[in-house]
Design a protein around this motif. Sequence first.
Motif, mmCIF file in Angstrom:
data_model
loop_
_atom_site.group_PDB
_atom_site.id
_atom_site.type_symbol
_atom_site.label_atom_id
_atom_site.label_comp_id
_atom_site.label_asym_id
_atom_site.label_seq_id
_atom_site.Cartn_x
_atom_site.Cartn_y
_atom_site.Cartn_z
ATOM 1 N N TYR A 219 1.084 -1.503 -0.522
ATOM 2 C CA TYR A 219 0.131 -0.076 -0.050
ATOM 3 C C TYR A 219 0.746 1.020 -0.216
ATOM 4 O O TYR A 219 0.440 2.814 -0.060
ATOM 5 N N VAL A 220 2.057 1.304 0.646
ATOM 6 C CA VAL A 220 3.019 2.396 0.595
ATOM 7 C C VAL A 220 3.280 2.778 -0.562
ATOM 8 O O VAL A 220 3.376 3.810 -0.801
ATOM 9 N N MET A 221 3.460 1.551 -1.643
ATOM 10 C CA MET A 221 3.960 2.033 -2.588
ATOM 11 C C MET A 221 2.841 2.472 -3.890
ATOM 12 O O MET A 221 2.736 2.774 -4.874
ATOM 13 N N LYS A 222 1.949 2.076 -3.273
ATOM 14 C CA LYS A 222 0.522 2.722 -3.436
ATOM 15 C C LYS A 222 0.003 3.197 -3.174
ATOM 16 O O LYS A 222 -1.872 2.538 -2.762
ATOM 17 N N PRO A 223 -0.036 4.133 -2.616
ATOM 18 C CA PRO A 223 -1.051 4.701 -1.233
ATOM 19 C C PRO A 223 -2.314 5.867 -1.812
ATOM 20 O O PRO A 223 -2.455 6.165 -3.384
ATOM 21 N N GLY A 224 -3.396 5.558 -1.325
ATOM 22 C CA GLY A 224 -4.241 5.987 -1.867
ATOM 23 C C GLY A 224 -5.368 4.665 -2.520
ATOM 24 O O GLY A 224 -6.638 4.916 -2.694
ATOM 25 N N SER A 225 -4.082 3.857 -2.795
ATOM 26 C CA SER A 225 -5.043 2.669 -3.610
ATOM 27 C C SER A 225 -6.483 2.097 -3.007
ATOM 28 O O SER A 225 -6.451 1.791 -1.238
ATOM 29 N N ALA A 226 -7.148 1.093 -3.885
ATOM 30 C CA ALA A 226 -7.863 0.478 -3.543
ATOM 31 C C ALA A 226 -6.959 -0.740 -3.037
ATOM 32 O O ALA A 226 -5.749 -1.184 -2.269
ATOM 33 N N ALA A 227 -7.608 -1.778 -1.669
ATOM 34 C CA ALA A 227 -7.036 -3.311 -1.666
ATOM 35 C C ALA A 227 -7.776 -4.662 -2.094
ATOM 36 O O ALA A 227 -9.258 -4.000 -1.577
ATOM 37 N N VAL A 228 -7.081 -6.122 -1.808
ATOM 38 C CA VAL A 228 -7.961 -6.228 -2.252
ATOM 39 C C VAL A 228 -6.767 -8.222 -1.334
ATOM 40 O O VAL A 228 -6.055 -7.770 -1.714
ATOM 41 N N VAL A 229 -7.632 -8.752 -0.868
ATOM 42 C CA VAL A 229 -7.388 -9.733 -0.128
ATOM 43 C C VAL A 229 -7.435 -11.065 0.261
ATOM 44 O O VAL A 229 -8.821 -10.959 0.245
#
Length: 303
Positions: free
Chosen positions: A248-258
């Motif tokens: 996430y740090v490399m893609k700040p503000g992005s969506a997330a899928v787990v």
Amino acid sequence: MTFANPPARTPAFCKSCRQQLTSVAAVEAGYCDRPECATRMKIDQSGQLAKSQEEQYQKWLEITHARTAPVIMAAAQEIGEDDLDEVAHGLAPYVDIPVVPLPAERRSAFEAHLRAAVRESFEATDASEVPPERPEDDPEYARRLAQEAPDPMALNAACIACQGDCCLQGGTRHAFIKKNVIDYFRWSNPEATADEIVQIYLDHIPENSTSGSCVYHGVQGCTLPRNYRANICNSFQCRFRLTLFQDYVMKPGSAAVVAGISHDHTEDPAAGAPYLRVVSVSEEGDVTIHSHLTLPALPGANS
């Protein structure tokens, strides 16, 4: 008739003290029987075991990433994300424990523990119930304040997909609440009475919680505000959540899928094996549990 002499055995030496080993058992072990050398042997064996376990974990991780890749991609597409290079994604443990009303005896036991912690905090101050002075120069207090800050909503995808493997530890430890936790609460809420504090903590117990787990372990994670929790509940990060955070740090503000997945999923290679929970969190913070997505067959299972 002449006979060849048997070849001379190469002498073996203790890996720790370098003295020559004389017994067969010592030669096989690589250490002599001196206490300090026996201790070194145990340390060496522990290191080898840890290395073997890490190698097994990395092998499992490689297989698991390959098996979950299609469902992670499918979940991302369902929230309008077609490029995983722009989405934080990862794995989490899979906890399949029912969510039920908190049994009365567990609620009573927790309340008794909570009241004892509150009483201990107030007994340490004077009769005016003034809270202890804030330790502004205490690095532990400063660390706690920093850890109370909310995490990005995207990181909650890991906890929701997992359903709180780490929270299970709080089931037998009454949410880790002790006197120091109540002290922290009182520093922020100096006017609160003992009864008010007890009621505030009781009011945050969800109607339904994970069976046998922490009383605050709700459907979508902890129901207790971060500034009310024990330190460990804010500071601890499992390796899966840390990995998601790094992405996430490399893609700040992005969506997330787990993809929450059971460690023993490899024992069932069939498609549709019931060891999966896929969760996404959009850039706007909307949570989706993709319950219709199923686990593909184990790669290579049909070959």
